[in-house]
Enzyme design. Structure first.
Site, short mmCIF file in Angstrom:
data_model
loop_
_atom_site.label_atom_id
_atom_site.label_comp_id
_atom_site.label_asym_id
_atom_site.label_seq_id
_atom_site.Cartn_x
_atom_site.Cartn_y
_atom_site.Cartn_z
N ASP A 62 2.05 -10.05 -5.08
CA ASP A 62 2.13 -11.56 -4.74
C ASP A 62 3.21 -12.34 -5.55
OD1 ASP A 62 0.79 -11.31 -7.33
OD2 ASP A 62 -0.87 -12.33 -6.71
N ASP A 67 7.06 -11.70 -12.02
CA ASP A 67 7.12 -12.68 -13.02
C ASP A 67 7.91 -12.29 -14.13
OD1 ASP A 67 6.56 -15.56 -13.75
OD2 ASP A 67 5.23 -14.62 -15.72
N ARG A 105 -6.89 -21.43 -4.10
CA ARG A 105 -6.54 -20.14 -3.42
C ARG A 105 -6.38 -20.26 -1.98
NH1 ARG A 105 -7.08 -15.58 -6.34
NH2 ARG A 105 -8.54 -15.62 -8.15
#
Length: 136
Positions: A47, A50, A112
């Site tokens: 998703d 980072d 979400r």
């Protein structure tokens, strides 16, 4: 993807270390793959990438299982926060150093369900601003 595809899932937990809450890249696999990936072409779909710490752990773990090839695809790439470099083969958007929610990403289990990616309004828990990004 128009070729035959098998889909499997990993569930992972990342741990923070110390009182500062900074992540030290400690990852635990809570649910492993059901099938072998030996001699398979594998695409790890994330998703968000980072710091790269969790992704690096997954790449090392999966590479040890003998796939023919191993690549990374991510919806969101926050390269500005990268601690370790990982080879992102495909990304939808590069995003700035902001906390994002929506499309499955949450803040305290909220947001979400947003049908878009948003950042939190500064100084609040309110997600209202769609995140700017560059697609590739």
């Amino acid at each position: 993807i128009s070729i035959p595809v098998k889909i499997d899932f990993l569930a992972i937990s990342s741990f923070s270390g110390g009182a500062s809450g900074a992540s030290h890249g400690m990852v635990r696999i809570a649910k492993d793959l059901d099938d072998s990936i030996q001699d398979e072409d594998v695409l790890l779909v994330e998703d968000i990438v980072d710091t790269g710490l969790t992704t690096r752990y997954l790449l090392q773990t999966l590479a040890g299982r003998g796939p023919r090839s191993l690549g990374i695809c991510t919806l969101l790439d926050r390269a500005v926060r990268r601690i370790v470099q990982v080879p992102v083969d495909f990304r939808c958007f590069e995003i700035p150093d902001r906390f994002v929610v929506g499309c499955g990403l949450d803040y305290k289990q909220l947001y979400r369900n947003l049908p878009y990616i948003a950042v939190l309004k500064p100084g609040t828990d309110e997600a209202v601003t769609p995140v700017p990004g560059k697609s590739r």
